[in-house]
Every structure is written in C-alpha cells, then in structure tokens.
Design an enzyme around this catalytic site. Structure first.
Site, short mmCIF file in Angstrom:
data_model
loop_
_atom_site.label_atom_id
_atom_site.label_comp_id
_atom_site.label_asym_id
_atom_site.label_seq_id
_atom_site.Cartn_x
_atom_site.Cartn_y
_atom_site.Cartn_z
N ASN A 82 1.79 22.01 27.20
CA ASN A 82 0.39 22.37 27.42
C ASN A 82 -0.49 21.54 26.48
O ASN A 82 -0.04 21.07 25.43
CB ASN A 82 0.15 23.86 27.17
N SER A 104 -4.46 19.38 20.63
CA SER A 104 -3.08 19.77 20.34
C SER A 104 -2.28 19.70 21.64
O SER A 104 -2.77 20.08 22.70
CB SER A 104 -3.01 21.21 19.83
N ASP A 129 -1.44 29.83 23.73
CA ASP A 129 -1.55 28.63 22.88
C ASP A 129 -0.85 28.80 21.53
O ASP A 129 -1.34 28.30 20.51
CB ASP A 129 -3.04 28.26 22.69
N LEU A 150 -2.08 32.50 32.07
CA LEU A 150 -0.96 32.66 31.13
C LEU A 150 0.31 32.86 31.95
O LEU A 150 0.36 33.75 32.80
CB LEU A 150 -1.25 33.90 30.28
N LYS A 186 1.30 39.25 39.40
CA LYS A 186 1.64 37.98 38.75
C LYS A 186 3.06 37.55 39.09
O LYS A 186 3.34 36.38 39.28
CB LYS A 186 1.53 38.14 37.23
N HIS A 213 -4.35 21.39 24.59
CA HIS A 213 -5.44 22.29 24.17
C HIS A 213 -6.49 21.47 23.41
O HIS A 213 -6.14 20.65 22.55
CB HIS A 213 -4.87 23.39 23.27
C1 GAR Z 1 -8.80 20.14 28.87
O1 GAR Z 1 -9.79 19.87 27.90
C2 GAR Z 1 -7.70 20.97 28.28
O2 GAR Z 1 -7.46 20.70 26.94
C3 GAR Z 1 -8.25 22.37 28.46
O3 GAR Z 1 -8.83 22.35 29.74
C4 GAR Z 1 -9.37 21.04 29.97
C5 GAR Z 1 -8.97 20.59 31.35
O4 GAR Z 1 -9.66 19.42 31.70
N1 GAR Z 1 -7.22 23.36 28.36
C6 GAR Z 1 -7.38 24.52 27.73
O5 GAR Z 1 -8.42 24.89 27.25
C7 GAR Z 1 -6.12 25.38 27.67
N2 GAR Z 1 -6.27 26.45 26.76
P1 GAR Z 1 -9.25 18.62 33.02
O6 GAR Z 1 -9.18 19.66 34.16
O7 GAR Z 1 -10.33 17.63 33.24
O8 GAR Z 1 -7.92 17.99 32.77
#
Ligand code: GAR
Length: 193
Positions: free
Chosen positions: A104, A133, A142, A89, A62, A106
């Site tokens: 970020n 969020s 998160d 992460l 990483k 969520h």
């Molecule tokens: C979004 O819904 C975002 O909130 C989620 O991934 C999706 C990405 O969509 N993120 C998480 O779950 C982070 N923990 P996208 O690639 O179409 O923007």
C-alpha cells in the site's frame, strides 16, 4: 514473471504509473480492481488496455465482496496486489485467504497521519517534513511494516495544491519501483512459472 493486480478507488494516477513501468519488465498487470463506478482509474484502465474488474460494496457484506475479489485474483493467479488509493480496509478474512504480498501507498510519513485526507492533515498540523510511505498491508489502517519512505522539507508559503502535487510526484517516482522490486523477489523465489 510475477502477476500483479492493482486495487484503486479514485483518480488512478499511481495505477497508471505502475502500468506504464511494468511494460518494460517480465511481469504482468492482470487487472485493475475498482470499487467505484465513477472512478477515473477505470477510464485510465480502458485507455491503457488493462482489464478492469468493478466490485461494488453496496448492499453486500464485506465478506461477500472480498470473496468475489479473491475469485478474481485466483482466476488470474495473482501473486501480489498493489493498493493505489484503494479506500477500503481489507479484512483479516481477505488477507489470510489471499496469503501473499499486498503493498500500500500512503501520502504521509507513517506512523503519523494514517487514514484518509493525510496530506491536508499533515499540512494543517504544521509538519515541517512531508513525504510518502510504502508499506506491507496488515489488518490495521496503514499500520503494516514500512518498506520505503521519502520526504522533503516543506517549503515556506507553498499552497496545499503545490504540496499535494509534490507528494504525488514522489509517489509516481517510487511506488512503481518498489512494486517491481517486490515482483522481482517473488519471481526469484519461484512465483508464477
Ligand atoms: C495517493 O496519494 C495515495 O497515497 C492515497 O490516495 C492517493 C491516490 O491517488 N492513498 C491513501 O491515502 C491511502 N490511505 P491516485 O488515485 O491518483 O493514485
């Protein structure tokens, strides 16, 4: 002006919403960083004319990967990173070395349902209120301070697909705005000249 990088792993619909919204600001989108070669986000970047940096985690530590990410950010003097569906992460090594704002997004009402697959888990848990969020990233999953949330009452009989679409449209409405507000603050505080 302030300089943004977006990190994404998947479809990239939020990356695209941010890229389009930034066009009418003084701020610049320096690059999309993506950890998956097959991610549709890379195709969106190509169509939008946004430079892309593909960074592979395969067979690497990483720290090695994150050092490469830091070099990309330093090369372009990035002031702020917006994670948009970036499913890795970031370690304290990266957070400390970057030392600037990382946001970020969520698809659930944190602190409930952190981690992956949050929409399905919220729906299956029978949550009456669903939402999104926007947080500042810390070294947890998160767990960072919440900057913004929005929600709606779950309509009866709505399918998972319908609810997912509604959550995504909330994300596309609010995330670009919060990112731009953050860039405005960086600029006002004397960010990139
Ligand atoms: C979004 O819904 C975002 O909130 C989620 O991934 C999706 C990405 O969509 N993120 C998480 O779950 C982070 N923990 P996208 O690639 O179409 O923007």
């Amino acid at each position: 002006m302030a300089r943004l990088a977006v990190f994404a792993s998947g479809s990239g619909s939020n990356f695209e919403a941010i890229a389009l919204a930034l066009k009418s600001t003084r701020h610049t989108l320096e690059f999309l960083l993506c950890d998956r070669r097959q991610a549709f986000a890379l195709e969106r970047a190509r169509r939008l004319g946004v430079p892309a940096r593909l960074v592979s985690y395969k067979d690497r530590t990483k720290e090695d990967v994150e050092r490469e990410m830091l070099e990309h950010c330093a090369d372009r003097n990035v002031d702020c990173i917006a994670l948009a569906g970036f499913m890795r992460l970031l370690t304290p090594y990266f957070l400390n070395a970057f030392g600037k704002d990382i946001l970020n997004l969520h698809p659930a009402l944190l602190p409930k349902f952190p981690g992956v697959d949050a929409i399905r888990r919220s729906v299956e848990a029978g949550e009456k209120e669903l939402g999104i969020s926007i947080i500042t990233v810390d070294s947890g999953c998160d767990t960072g301070p919440i900057l913004f949330q929005d929600s709606f009452a779950r309509p009866e009989n709505a399918s998972l697909d319908e609810l997912t679409e509604r959550i995504h449209s909330l994300e596309h409405r609010h995330y670009p705005r919060v990112v731009i507000e953050t860039l405005d603050k960086i600029d006002a505080a004397g960010g990139t000249a």
